[in-house]
Design a protein around this motif. Structure first.
Motif, PDB file in Angstrom:
ATOM      1  N   PRO A 200       0.808  -1.224   0.000  1.00  0.00           N
ATOM      2  CA  PRO A 200       0.000   0.000   0.000  1.00  0.00           C
ATOM      3  C   PRO A 200       0.840   1.272   0.000  1.00  0.00           C
ATOM      4  CG  PRO A 200      -0.933  -1.592   1.518  1.00  0.00           C
ATOM      5  CD  PRO A 200       0.374  -2.159   1.075  1.00  0.00           C
ATOM      6  N   ALA A 201       1.978   1.257   0.700  1.00  0.00           N
ATOM      7  CA  ALA A 201       2.843   2.444   0.719  1.00  0.00           C
ATOM      8  C   ALA A 201       3.354   2.750  -0.690  1.00  0.00           C
ATOM      9  CB  ALA A 201       4.012   2.224   1.672  1.00  0.00           C
ATOM     10  N   LEU A 202       3.797   1.724  -1.410  1.00  0.00           N
ATOM     11  CA  LEU A 202       4.278   1.931  -2.776  1.00  0.00           C
ATOM     12  C   LEU A 202       3.141   2.381  -3.693  1.00  0.00           C
ATOM     13  CD1 LEU A 202       6.651  -1.157  -3.151  1.00  0.00           C
ATOM     14  CD2 LEU A 202       7.276   1.215  -2.672  1.00  0.00           C
ATOM     15  N   ALA A 203       1.951   1.802  -3.497  1.00  0.00           N
ATOM     16  CA  ALA A 203       0.806   2.181  -4.330  1.00  0.00           C
ATOM     17  C   ALA A 203       0.405   3.636  -4.087  1.00  0.00           C
ATOM     18  CB  ALA A 203      -0.372   1.252  -4.040  1.00  0.00           C
ATOM     19  N   LEU A 204       0.341   4.055  -2.822  1.00  0.00           N
ATOM     20  CA  LEU A 204      -0.038   5.425  -2.510  1.00  0.00           C
ATOM     21  C   LEU A 204       0.996   6.415  -3.042  1.00  0.00           C
ATOM     22  CD1 LEU A 204      -1.338   5.117   1.180  1.00  0.00           C
ATOM     23  CD2 LEU A 204      -2.675   5.250  -0.932  1.00  0.00           C
ATOM     24  N   THR A 205       2.281   6.105  -2.871  1.00  0.00           N
ATOM     25  CA  THR A 205       3.332   7.015  -3.328  1.00  0.00           C
ATOM     26  C   THR A 205       3.325   7.148  -4.844  1.00  0.00           C
ATOM     27  OG1 THR A 205       4.704   6.427  -1.418  1.00  0.00           O
ATOM     28  CG2 THR A 205       5.794   7.495  -3.270  1.00  0.00           C
ATOM     29  N   ALA A 206       3.231   6.022  -5.544  1.00  0.00           N
ATOM     30  CA  ALA A 206       3.225   6.058  -7.009  1.00  0.00           C
ATOM     31  C   ALA A 206       1.988   6.797  -7.533  1.00  0.00           C
ATOM     32  CB  ALA A 206       3.265   4.638  -7.567  1.00  0.00           C
ATOM     33  N   THR A 207       0.844   6.567  -6.905  1.00  0.00           N
ATOM     34  CA  THR A 207      -0.375   7.256  -7.330  1.00  0.00           C
ATOM     35  C   THR A 207      -0.268   8.758  -7.077  1.00  0.00           C
ATOM     36  OG1 THR A 207      -1.687   5.277  -6.822  1.00  0.00           O
ATOM     37  CG2 THR A 207      -2.880   7.358  -7.051  1.00  0.00           C
TER      38      THR A 207
END
Length: 291
Positions: A200-207
């Protein structure tokens, strides 16, 4: 004591070195020795004046002044250079606002308090909810003009806007994910479940980064953070028992897909960051001219 008397017992630069120095042909480390010696040795300065034409001599002194006035790298910057990072990249990373001790200390304090509350409630839900937001916040703050003392320099620097963003993003992610990982080690009882914040951290940052190209560095992370909080609230209300959906196997798969899609979109929109920097530079110039 006069310069002549003070330096009479020391070494002097030989005539060949002085001629090469005057022509700008003297190579390091001999160049550095002669530079340093000329500051304190009057006889060598007179000898240099005899072998050098005025233009070359002025150029040499300008080079010496530049060397003496050049800022010395800090500990972090010097360490990066020692590990092979280019000088300009190391300077950029060292100037990243959120890599300062105040930010890192605040993150550590927040994580420590969260870990303590996890032990009190016997549930990692709070930690899993908070940890993905910290990298997103760090990346957003590293690209916010109001908080970056070197923002004007980075705007006019000869770096592709997307590369500039990626350099700082990798640095902030390394620090943030590292601190999150340390906090995770304090929760050994939950095993791999305590690592459910990573995707989720990678998904939120990339988004957040992908949306920044269109919405700006403030609105984009704010919307992504709000969406994450809203998702967790809905999941909490609809889940009567067990793990919240974002931290289940299916939820982790969705986070991985979102991260991959957002990364692809970010790469496709990479040229927009150059346009954004040009707009910021024009806006700043217009504001300064008007004032």
């Amino acid at each position: 004591m006069k310069d002549d008397e003070r330096d009479s017992a020391g070494w002097h630069a030989d005539a060949d070195d002085l001629r090469a120095y005057a022509r700008g042909e003297l190579q390091a480390p001999r160049l550095w020795s002669v530079d340093t010696h000329l500051v304190a040795c009057a006889p060598c300065r007179r000898a240099l004046a005899e072998v050098a034409d005025p233009v070359a001599l002025e150029t040499g002194w300008e080079r010496l002044d530049a060397e003496l006035d050049a800022p010395r790298p800090g500990v972090f910057e010097a360490l990066l250079i020692r590990f092979g990072v280019a000088d300009h990249t190391a300077r950029l990373l060292a100037a990243t606002p959120v890599l300062r001790a105040s930010w890192l200390g605040s993150v550590l304090l927040v994580l420590a308090m969260t870990v303590i509350s996890v032990y009190a409630e016997d549930s990692p839900a709070l930690f899993l909810a908070l940890a993905p937001l910290l990298p997103l916040a760090g990346v957003a703050l590293s690209y916010t003009p109001a908080l970056d003392p070197t923002y004007e320099l980075t705007v006019v620097s000869p770096l592709h806007g997307f590369r500039l963003l990626m350099i700082r993003t990798v640095a902030v992610l390394t620090a943030s994910l590292g601190l999150n990982g340390l906090a995770t080690l304090a929760l050994p009882a939950y095993g791999l479940h305590a690592m459910a914040w990573l995707l989720p951290a990678l998904a939120l940052t990339a988004t957040g980064l992908a949306l920044t190209a269109r919405l700006g560095p403030v609105l984009a992370p704010a919307l992504v953070s709000g969406g994450w909080v809203a998702l967790l609230v809905v999941a909490k209300l609809t889940t009567t028992h067990g793990t919240l959906p974002p931290f289940t196997g299916a939820g982790q798969g969705v986070a991985a897909v979102v991260a991959a899609v957002a990364a692809a979109l970010l790469h496709r929109l990479r040229d927009r960051f150059d346009a954004s920097r040009a707009h910021d530079l024009f806006t700043d110039f217009t504001h300064r001219s008007a004032s």
